[in-house]
Design a protein around this motif. Sequence first.
Motif, short mmCIF file in Angstrom:
data_model
loop_
_atom_site.label_atom_id
_atom_site.label_comp_id
_atom_site.label_asym_id
_atom_site.label_seq_id
_atom_site.Cartn_x
_atom_site.Cartn_y
_atom_site.Cartn_z
N HIS A 188 9.25 -1.05 -9.45
CA HIS A 188 8.71 -0.09 -8.49
C HIS A 188 8.52 -0.77 -7.13
CE1 HIS A 188 6.32 3.28 -7.03
NE2 HIS A 188 5.58 2.37 -6.42
N ASN A 189 8.89 -0.07 -6.06
CA ASN A 189 8.65 -0.61 -4.73
C ASN A 189 8.29 0.51 -3.76
OD1 ASN A 189 8.60 -1.86 -2.28
ND2 ASN A 189 10.69 -2.68 -2.36
N ASP A 190 7.03 0.55 -3.34
CA ASP A 190 6.58 1.57 -2.38
C ASP A 190 7.24 1.43 -1.01
OD1 ASP A 190 4.88 3.20 -3.86
OD2 ASP A 190 3.08 2.02 -3.40
N LEU A 191 7.80 0.26 -0.69
CA LEU A 191 8.44 0.08 0.62
C LEU A 191 9.90 0.53 0.61
CD1 LEU A 191 7.07 -3.44 1.72
CD2 LEU A 191 6.21 -1.17 2.34
N ALA A 237 7.18 -5.21 -8.98
CA ALA A 237 6.43 -4.01 -8.60
C ALA A 237 5.73 -4.32 -7.29
CB ALA A 237 5.39 -3.65 -9.65
N LEU A 238 5.72 -3.33 -6.39
CA LEU A 238 5.02 -3.49 -5.12
C LEU A 238 4.35 -2.15 -4.81
CD1 LEU A 238 4.29 -5.12 -2.64
CD2 LEU A 238 6.54 -4.66 -1.70
N HIS A 239 3.05 -2.08 -5.16
CA HIS A 239 2.25 -0.89 -4.88
C HIS A 239 1.48 -1.15 -3.60
CE1 HIS A 239 2.93 1.01 -8.84
NE2 HIS A 239 2.98 -0.23 -9.28
N VAL A 240 1.67 -0.28 -2.62
CA VAL A 240 1.09 -0.47 -1.29
C VAL A 240 -0.01 0.56 -1.08
CG1 VAL A 240 1.57 -0.45 1.19
CG2 VAL A 240 3.29 -1.36 -0.42
N GLY A 241 -1.23 0.08 -0.84
CA GLY A 241 -2.35 0.97 -0.56
C GLY A 241 -2.36 1.39 0.90
N LEU A 286 21.14 -2.05 -14.81
CA LEU A 286 20.07 -1.30 -15.48
C LEU A 286 19.15 -0.63 -14.47
CD1 LEU A 286 19.15 -4.01 -18.15
CD2 LEU A 286 20.76 -2.09 -18.34
N ALA A 287 19.05 -1.19 -13.27
CA ALA A 287 18.23 -0.61 -12.22
C ALA A 287 18.61 -1.26 -10.90
CB ALA A 287 16.74 -0.87 -12.50
N GLY A 288 18.32 -0.56 -9.82
CA GLY A 288 18.51 -1.13 -8.48
C GLY A 288 17.21 -1.01 -7.71
N LEU A 289 16.86 -2.04 -6.95
CA LEU A 289 15.55 -2.08 -6.30
C LEU A 289 15.67 -2.86 -5.00
CD1 LEU A 289 12.42 -1.57 -7.08
CD2 LEU A 289 12.39 -4.02 -7.55
N VAL A 290 15.11 -2.30 -3.94
CA VAL A 290 15.01 -3.07 -2.70
C VAL A 290 13.98 -4.18 -2.92
CG1 VAL A 290 14.19 -2.96 -0.30
CG2 VAL A 290 15.68 -1.15 -1.20
N SER A 291 14.28 -5.38 -2.43
CA SER A 291 13.36 -6.50 -2.58
C SER A 291 12.35 -6.50 -1.43
CB SER A 291 14.15 -7.81 -2.58
OG SER A 291 13.27 -8.90 -2.67
N GLY A 292 11.07 -6.38 -1.73
CA GLY A 292 10.02 -6.42 -0.70
C GLY A 292 10.32 -5.39 0.38
#
Length: 329
Positions: free
Chosen positions: A238-241, A17-21, A265-271
């Motif tokens: 989750h990745n906000d970027l 997970a990467l939540h970006v404020g 099961l899911a695909g996600l950009v890393s960082g």
Amino acid sequence: MSPPSVLARAPAKINLALHVGPVRGDGYHELATVYEAIDVYDEVRATPRNDPAVSVETVDPAGWPVVGVGADADHLAVRAAAALRRQCGVETGVHLHVRKDIPVAAGLAGGSADAAAALVACAALWGLGLDRPELLDVAAGLGSDVPFALVGGTAVGTGRGERVQPLPAAPATTWVLVTSTPGLSTPAVYARTDSMRAGHDLPAAGFDGETPAGDVLLADLLAAVRSGDADRIATGLHNDLQPAATRLRPGLADVRAAGRAAGALAGLVSGSGPSLLLLVRGDAHAAAVATAVTSAATGALAGVRVRTVHGTGTGAAVVDDPPARLGGG
Ligand code: C5P
């Protein structure tokens, strides 16, 4: 006799997970992230020099020079050794031989791994006897992801990512990792995220930097990670970027779609990308997904490499040297 040297290694990271404020006054963004170290490592061998210089050479696992890592003073491993020398008043120089298995500018914190491995190797070479908090302090000054590269495993990151709270060991995750070239610039991906938010292309930051990360935002994902249930982890990723990285490299959307169609099961950009992670159930599933996505990936992106990785990476540490070869000149 050749001088003594110390070999250390440090892992690549992914963000479950990467939540970006919002952007802070110092240009960084407040983060709430779950880091996981994977079993892809860079190695750094530190050898004393007989002058006070800090030098570096960087090669890939086949021994070829690696481009794009920054020459001497810009190389994160050199900056790490130099920071340690300053901090501890060390006067001797050191040569760093970096063997990179982590792709450059890939969203996998390869430069941070080099810095962490260099810190550990040099601290051992110079007999500094630093404790963990002291090393973590030096690491935080070098980059947001460097403390996590020291710690490894799975951890919650807050602040700009440098405040790391390790989590108890959890069941291993398995991923198909699709890397590609050219890399993406981390500042550019953060800046694009800000401009997409400002233009209402993306919702405003859902995370204000104040909410206690572990309590609210990350709670479901952390429970899923503890359970080791890949289906639950998949729903919590989750990745906000990701939207900005995909805007800058549209082929990533095709590879994610191909991964899902192939049963990931899911695909996600890393960082900050452009590495793409496809979550799978284990090695047999990984092999099937990897075969199925390879042609879509090579059609959509350049310099593609597809490999299976596991969330079993361990923090930066000195490793035993391979036994010295006998004989020879
Ligand atoms: O800390 P590090 O040097 O790795 O960060 C590289 C760049 O990524 C920063 O200069 C900044 O543009 C961006 N960044 C950010 N917020 C963070 C971490 C990194 O904006 N929390």
